[in-house]
Design an enzyme around this catalytic site. Structure first.
Site, PDB file in Angstrom:
ATOM      1  N   GLU A 305       0.795  -1.227   0.000  1.00 26.46           N
ATOM      2  CA  GLU A 305       0.000   0.000   0.000  1.00 26.46           C
ATOM      3  C   GLU A 305       0.828   1.279   0.000  1.00 26.46           C
ATOM      4  O   GLU A 305       0.514   2.227   0.722  1.00 26.46           O
ATOM      5  CB  GLU A 305      -0.929  -0.030   1.223  1.00 26.46           C
ATOM      6  CG  GLU A 305      -0.214   0.024   2.594  1.00 26.46           C
ATOM      7  CD  GLU A 305       0.186  -1.320   3.185  1.00 26.46           C
ATOM      8  OE1 GLU A 305       0.377  -2.288   2.414  1.00 26.46           O
ATOM      9  OE2 GLU A 305       0.325  -1.392   4.415  1.00 26.46           O
ATOM     10  N   HIS A 329      -8.137  -3.945  -1.182  1.00 18.69           N
ATOM     11  CA  HIS A 329      -7.365  -4.073   0.058  1.00 18.69           C
ATOM     12  C   HIS A 329      -6.300  -2.967   0.157  1.00 18.69           C
ATOM     13  O   HIS A 329      -6.241  -2.253   1.154  1.00 18.69           O
ATOM     14  CB  HIS A 329      -6.723  -5.458   0.112  1.00 18.69           C
ATOM     15  CG  HIS A 329      -5.859  -5.683   1.317  1.00 18.69           C
ATOM     16  ND1 HIS A 329      -6.305  -6.345   2.442  1.00 18.69           N
ATOM     17  CD2 HIS A 329      -4.593  -5.313   1.584  1.00 18.69           C
ATOM     18  CE1 HIS A 329      -5.351  -6.378   3.345  1.00 18.69           C
ATOM     19  NE2 HIS A 329      -4.282  -5.766   2.855  1.00 18.69           N
ATOM     20  N   GLU A 330      -5.499  -2.836  -0.878  1.00 15.54           N
ATOM     21  CA  GLU A 330      -4.412  -1.840  -0.806  1.00 15.54           C
ATOM     22  C   GLU A 330      -4.977  -0.427  -0.732  1.00 15.54           C
ATOM     23  O   GLU A 330      -4.444   0.430  -0.028  1.00 15.54           O
ATOM     24  CB  GLU A 330      -3.453  -2.003  -1.986  1.00 15.54           C
ATOM     25  CG  GLU A 330      -2.840  -3.398  -2.147  1.00 15.54           C
ATOM     26  CD  GLU A 330      -2.282  -4.011  -0.871  1.00 15.54           C
ATOM     27  OE1 GLU A 330      -1.879  -3.261   0.040  1.00 15.54           O
ATOM     28  OE2 GLU A 330      -2.267  -5.262  -0.778  1.00 15.54           O
ATOM     29  N   HIS A 333      -5.999   0.554   2.750  1.00 13.77           N
ATOM     30  CA  HIS A 333      -4.889   0.988   3.609  1.00 13.77           C
ATOM     31  C   HIS A 333      -4.706   2.513   3.586  1.00 13.77           C
ATOM     32  O   HIS A 333      -4.026   3.061   4.446  1.00 13.77           O
ATOM     33  CB  HIS A 333      -3.583   0.331   3.157  1.00 13.77           C
ATOM     34  CG  HIS A 333      -3.320  -1.019   3.736  1.00 13.77           C
ATOM     35  ND1 HIS A 333      -3.283  -1.266   5.093  1.00 13.77           N
ATOM     36  CD2 HIS A 333      -3.045  -2.220   3.141  1.00 13.77           C
ATOM     37  CE1 HIS A 333      -2.993  -2.543   5.309  1.00 13.77           C
ATOM     38  NE2 HIS A 333      -2.856  -3.157   4.134  1.00 13.77           N
ATOM     39  N   GLU A 352      -3.810  -4.473   9.320  1.00 14.64           N
ATOM     40  CA  GLU A 352      -4.297  -5.484   8.372  1.00 14.64           C
ATOM     41  C   GLU A 352      -5.708  -5.980   8.677  1.00 14.64           C
ATOM     42  O   GLU A 352      -6.470  -6.273   7.748  1.00 14.64           O
ATOM     43  CB  GLU A 352      -3.320  -6.654   8.281  1.00 14.64           C
ATOM     44  CG  GLU A 352      -1.937  -6.261   7.755  1.00 14.64           C
ATOM     45  CD  GLU A 352      -1.936  -5.667   6.342  1.00 14.64           C
ATOM     46  OE1 GLU A 352      -2.947  -5.824   5.621  1.00 14.64           O
ATOM     47  OE2 GLU A 352      -0.927  -5.039   5.970  1.00 14.64           O
ATOM     48  N   ASP A 409       8.509  -9.822  10.691  1.00 14.82           N
ATOM     49  CA  ASP A 409       7.976 -10.638   9.607  1.00 14.82           C
ATOM     50  C   ASP A 409       7.303 -11.912  10.132  1.00 14.82           C
ATOM     51  O   ASP A 409       6.316 -12.381   9.572  1.00 14.82           O
ATOM     52  CB  ASP A 409       9.134 -11.034   8.688  1.00 14.82           C
ATOM     53  CG  ASP A 409       8.764 -10.831   7.226  1.00 14.82           C
ATOM     54  OD1 ASP A 409       8.000  -9.888   6.943  1.00 14.82           O
ATOM     55  OD2 ASP A 409       9.243 -11.610   6.393  1.00 14.82           O
ATOM     56  N   TYR A 417      -4.865 -10.553   9.719  1.00 15.53           N
ATOM     57  CA  TYR A 417      -5.828 -10.196   8.676  1.00 15.53           C
ATOM     58  C   TYR A 417      -7.217 -10.734   8.995  1.00 15.53           C
ATOM     59  O   TYR A 417      -8.202 -10.002   9.030  1.00 15.53           O
ATOM     60  CB  TYR A 417      -5.388 -10.797   7.332  1.00 15.53           C
ATOM     61  CG  TYR A 417      -4.118 -10.220   6.750  1.00 15.53           C
ATOM     62  CD1 TYR A 417      -2.885 -10.559   7.278  1.00 15.53           C
ATOM     63  CD2 TYR A 417      -4.158  -9.347   5.679  1.00 15.53           C
ATOM     64  CE1 TYR A 417      -1.717 -10.049   6.742  1.00 15.53           C
ATOM     65  CE2 TYR A 417      -2.994  -8.824   5.130  1.00 15.53           C
ATOM     66  CZ  TYR A 417      -1.770  -9.189   5.664  1.00 15.53           C
ATOM     67  OH  TYR A 417      -0.622  -8.685   5.136  1.00 15.53           O
TER      68      TYR A 417
END
Ligand code: BES
Ligand code: ZN
Length: 635
Positions: A305, A329-330, A333, A352, A409, A417
């Protein structure tokens, strides 16, 4: 008295109009010759940054960088504007693998500086003595050829095969591998850049383009950019390559390599309507333009995003617009994440989970309830298998995840999500859609351009959504949702009639109905995904072959359908799909597809050999984000 309040009003209006980094507007009195000091709004401690932002804080980054494709380096300067507390003498920056060539103040006078001991995850702190008479620190530096944020592609790795390509991926803590700044999501910074690239290439960034066609410069062409909205540094992004543009709407368009750009423009025709839908739900889009950059196939994510310029994988170009929920979705953001940002990576679910919820609302607004509920159910299936995979006796299924000592990460799983969006949907159902929408919109307005922690959100939600009703808050099991493992008992259950019919057809097939006699009329991509997902884990070669003959799954040009099918093909050792599997593993580098397929292959002797052989040739094509995961799997 009156005058004072007017001043305050003017200050707060100005703050609304031009989002600035979080520094209070009252300067602390200081000698006329000294650098101005500022009262800094305190920030949460971020265990993934060396910065001490409550002492000295970067508020603006000005880059002047030259690309060297042969050496795979960026070289130049980062000029940082620093806000400091009254007693601050030094500023601590994050770096990883950067070669520091010199540090000066704005006038060129050297500043004392030292790079501290390095850490394999965090990199190393760069501590710089603050100049006494200005607020500028100029760092001359060079990136390493294996900077984690940068992928340097050879011409062979692009669609056009003629020119090299460079792109960055900053989230979560990789911006420090190409920019020496305070790399923490709570430390918002505006930025500008001048980037020199080979004359035949074009640079784009997550910012306003001041020179769309570039301008002649020593060693090539220079492109200049500026972003006036303060953002977390993980959103600073660049791409350089043979990049063409097509407009989509008045404030949207798409960039891609010339051979891809027209199909991308056809795929994304609905983008302008998506922006309109999101705005009518959550308030104005505050970033000016919304463009999409379709990257070469090694891009390791589905999308990223980056403000004003979403980065996207070419694997969503299905030809029939069936995978555009990724764009929703992006785009989402632009509110959840870019406008109101997770304060630390433990709060990642605030980015998310909210975004996954909003993505679904945008999809419902554009394409209707049926599609939205099918997408919810696919999410739920994914969530259940993720929870089953982790088990509920670990902390991995908790929303507010403990990441101390770990690479962030590792905490970025489907839980953030899909459990996050289920939590918000539960709240929506509890208070009613109208109230929930009003609340979310006010939440974005009240926290615009600020970081937010999980506990700040919970307090805000309790006060402004539940009217401070403690009993209600407890009854909704909020603490269990956010701090507990697994899925609480009040999780909403998406029920799609269309998926129920799909499951009936899958059962009929298992009972022996030939594929030609199954009723699949009018099925869309999500129904095919669910059909394949509803089939038994392993099937006979006869069953696989019958399905394939009727539905041509092995030939599917839809990456999600093909992916679901290839997993079944591996589980059933269905040889006719193996060439397609090899092609899929060697022509795109999206981690979400690669990891499960390699994991599936590694479960059997025959598969391990196939995985090792393919990975040996494919590995150089993949992004470090993907190889970092697959190296653990294929051994
Ligand atoms: N911000 C993420 C991508 C990301 C997450 C990059 C964590 C680095 C670390 C992006 O918005 C995202 O979630 N992408 C998804 C697609 C989405 C439709 C679920 C992806 O890439 O699969
Ligand atoms: Zn996301």
């Amino acid at each position: 008295m009156k005058k004072l309040s007017l001043t305050l009003l003017a200050a707060s209006l100005a703050a609304c109009a031009t989002p600035q980094p979080q520094v209070a507007t009252t300067p602390v009195p200081a000698p006329a010759t000294a650098a101005p000091t500022t009262a800094l709004v305190p920030l949460e401690r971020d265990v993934h940054s060396y910065a001490r932002p409550n002492e000295a804080r970067v508020t603006h980054v000005a880059l002047d960088l030259a690309t060297d494709f042969a050496a795979k380096t960026l070289t130049g300067t980062a000029t940082l504007t620093v806000a400091r507390a009254p007693n601050a003498r030094e500023i601590v920056l994050d770096t990883k693998g950067l070669e520091i060539l010199g540090v000066t103040d704005g006038g060129g006078a050297p500043l004392r500086h030292a790079t501290g001991a390095g850490d394999p995850i965090l990199g190393a702190p760069l501590t710089v003595q603050l100049p006494t008479t200005s607020d500028r620190v100029v760092i001359r530096y060079r990136t390493s050829p294996d900077a984690g944020a940068l992928q340097w592609l050879t011409p062979a790795q692009t669609a056009g095969k003629q020119h090299p390509y460079l792109f960055s991926q900053g989230q979560a803590i990789l911006t420090r591998t190409w920019i020496p700044t305070q790399d923490s999501p709570g430390i918002r910074q505006t930025y500008e850049a001048r980037v020199t690239v080979p004359a035949e290439l074009r640079a784009v960034m997550s910012a306003e383009q001041l020179t769309p066609d570039g301008e002649p410069a020593a060693g090539g062409r220079a492109f200049r950019f500026r972003l006036d909205q303060a953002i977390p540094p993980y959103l600073i992004a660049i791409a350089v390559g043979d990049i063409a543009f097509r407009p989509l709407g008045p404030r949207s368009g798409v960039y891609a390599e010339p051979s891809v750009v027209d199909s991308a423009a056809r795929e994304f025709v609905d983008v302008e309507r998506m922006i309109d839908a999101a705005e009518s739900l959550y308030g104005p889009y505050r970033w000016g333009r919304y463009d999409i950059l379709v990257l070469p196939p090694s891009f390791p994510f589905g999308g990223m995003e980056n403000p004003r310029l979403t980065f996207a994988t070419p694997t969503i170009l299905a030809g029939d617009r069936s995978l555009v929920s990724l764009i929703a979705h992006e785009l989402a953001h632009s509110w959840s994440g870019n406008l109101v940002t997770n304060a630390t990576w433990s709060d990642f679910w605030l980015n998310e989970g909210f975004t996954t919820y909003i993505e679904n609302r945008i999809m419902e607004a554009l394409y209707g309830r049926d599609i939205a509920v099918m997408l919810q159910q696919l999410e739920r299936t994914e969530l259940e298998s993720e929870i089953a995979g982790f088990g509920t006796d670990t902390g991995e299924t908790v929303l507010h995840i403990d990441l101390a000592g770990r690479d962030p990460d590792e905490g970025m799983t489907n839980i953030a999500y899909d459990k996050g969006s289920a939590f918000l949907r539960m709240l929506e159902h509890a208070v009613g859609r109208e109230r929930f929408d009003t609340y979310l919109r006010s939440y974005f307005d009240r926290h615009a351009f600020q970081p937010i922690t999980t506990s700040q959100f919970l307090a805000d939600m309790k006060a402004n959504l539940l009217g401070g009703d403690e009993a209600r808050y407890a009854a909704l099991q909020v603490n269990r949702w956010v701090f507990g493992a697994g899925l609480p008992s009040n999780a909403p259950v998406p029920a799609s009639d269309r998926f129920a019919r799909v499951e009936a057809q899958a059962r009929a097939f298992v009972r022996g109905t030939p594929p030609a006699r199954l009723d699949t009329t009018g099925w869309v991509t999500q129904e095919w995904q669910h059909f394949i997902g509803s089939l038994p884990d392993t099937m006979t070669l006869r069953q696989m072959g019958d399905l394939d003959q009727q539905f041509r799954f092995t030939q599917s040009g839809n990456s999600e359908v093909l992916f679901a099918w290839l997993r079944k093909a591996i589980a059933s050792r269905y040889a006719p799909a193996m060439p397609a599997l090899e092609r899929f593993l060697t022509t795109q580098g999206r981690r979400k597809f690669l990891v499960p397929l390699y994991q599936d292959l590694m479960k059997a002797d025959w598969g391990r050999q196939v995985a090792r052989r393919i990975y040996a040739t494919a590995r150089p094509l993949y992004h470090p984000v993907s190889t970092g995961s697959i190296d653990q799997i294929v051994k």
